[in-house]
Design a protein around this motif. Sequence first.
Motif, PDB file in Angstrom:
ATOM      1  N   HIS A  30      -4.416   4.869   0.431  1.00  0.00           N
ATOM      2  CA  HIS A  30      -3.476   3.758   0.614  1.00  0.00           C
ATOM      3  C   HIS A  30      -2.437   4.058   1.692  1.00  0.00           C
ATOM      4  O   HIS A  30      -1.948   3.128   2.348  1.00  0.00           O
TER       5      HIS A  30
ATOM      6  N   LYS B 100      -4.169   3.107   4.822  1.00  0.00           N
ATOM      7  CA  LYS B 100      -4.170   1.652   4.978  1.00  0.00           C
ATOM      8  C   LYS B 100      -2.804   1.153   5.431  1.00  0.00           C
ATOM      9  O   LYS B 100      -2.707   0.252   6.287  1.00  0.00           O
TER      10      LYS B 100
ATOM     11  N   HIS C  58       0.832  -1.206   0.000  1.00  0.00           N
ATOM     12  CA  HIS C  58       0.000   0.000   0.000  1.00  0.00           C
ATOM     13  C   HIS C  58       0.867   1.257   0.000  1.00  0.00           C
ATOM     14  O   HIS C  58       0.553   2.241  -0.682  1.00  0.00           O
TER      15      HIS C  58
END
Length: 408
Positions: A291, A294, A262
Motif C-alpha cells: 500500500h 500504491k 493507502h
Amino acid sequence: MLQFRSNHATTVLRMAQADGKVLALGVLAGAAGISLAAVWYQSRRAVASSTGTGTYRPGLYTRSNAGSVALQGGQAEVLDRLGALIQCVSELKEEVKALKETLPHLQDHVRDELRGRIGARKVSPLNRTTPTRRKRASGATRAEGQSSEEAESEGGYMTALTDSEEEDHKAEGPLDDLTALLRRADGLHKCKGDKKKEGLSTLLEKKEKFDQKCQYLWRLTRAYADAHDLAGDSLEKKKYAEKGKQIGAQAISVNPMCAESHQWYAILCGLLSEYESVQNKIKNGYLFRDHLDKAIELKPQDPLSYYLLGRWCYAVAQCTWIERKIAATLFGEPPSSSIQEALQNFLKAEDLCPKYSKFNYVFLAKCYKDLGQKTQAKKMCESASAMSIVTKEDEEAQKELASLLLSL
C-alpha cells in the motif's frame, strides 16, 4: 492565469456582442422583407379591386365571364392568414426593439456570469489536477533548525500536509459541513495530548453522515492512529489499531485512487503488527509495503511515503536469518530489501522536503554507518542535532542520535 481568464472573458463578451448584432440585423431584415411583401400585396389587391381587371392574379383571383373578379372559396382563409402574419410581424418588431435595448447591457450580464463561475471554482476544496507543496516554515524558524513539517502522527512519524488539506485551507467563502469538519480534524491532528485525541470523537460524531466520503474516512483512519499513540495500555492501543485498519480498508474501497487512504492504511497495518503473532506480523508487513507503493504511485511528491518506506526497508534489511526462514515457510517468499534501498528512500524524502524531520536525518546516518561511510554519517548526525526538539518524534530521535554518536 487571472490575466488569461480576463482576456478569455473579454473575447467571449466581444463574440457575444458581435453575434447579438448579427442576429438583430438578420431579424430586422427578415421582418422588413415580410412587411414590404404584405404592403405590396395589399396595394396590388386595392388596384385590382378599383380597376375591376384581373391583371395580377397569382392563383387567388379568377376572371368571370363578365370580366369581374370573384373571390374563390379559399381566398377568405388566405386573407385571414395574411392578416395574422402581419400581426406577427408587428409583434416581432416589438421584440426586436426590446432586443436592441437589451444588447448594450449584455456585456455586463455575461461578465457577471463568468465572475460567478470563477468564484465557484475558487470555493471548491476538492478539485485539483496538479499537486502542490506545503509552504515552508518561516525564515526564523528554519534558522532555529525546526522541522518544516510539524504534524505528528503514529509512532512519532511526521506527516506532510496533504493536497486535500491544502485545498481545504485555501477555500474561500461559506463552508459546507464536510469541509468544516475536515478543517477541524486537520487542526486537531496537529495538536498535542488530549486536544489531539478530540479529533477521533469529533469525526465519529459525523460518521453516519459521511461514512461514504473518502476524504472523511482516511482522516478517521489517521485519528485512530493518533488515538493509538496517546493510549495508555497495550489492549487499548491494539483496539484503536484494529479499528483504524478496518476504516482504512473502507476508505480504499470507497476510492481506490486516493493516495492518503493507502498511506494511512499501511500505517495502521504497521501499528497493528506490534500486537500480532509472527504470522500476522509478516502478513501486515507485506500489506504495509504494497500500500505504500500504491500511495507513491498515486502521489509521488509526498515525502512521508518515502520516509515510511525507508523505515520498512531498513527494518527488513535488519531481519535475522531465522526471521527470514519463518517468513519463507509461511508465505513462500520472505520480504526482501537492503540498506541501500532504505538509504535511497530517506534521501528522496529529504530531496522532496529538505529538513523533513529529525528522525529522517538519524536514519540517514544509520544507513551511511552500516554502509561504512562514517564521514557522511557524521554529517547527517550534525544535521539532526541542528534541528530543534518540537514533537514526540523529535524526542525519540534525539535519544537514538545520542546512542548513534557514541558508535561513530
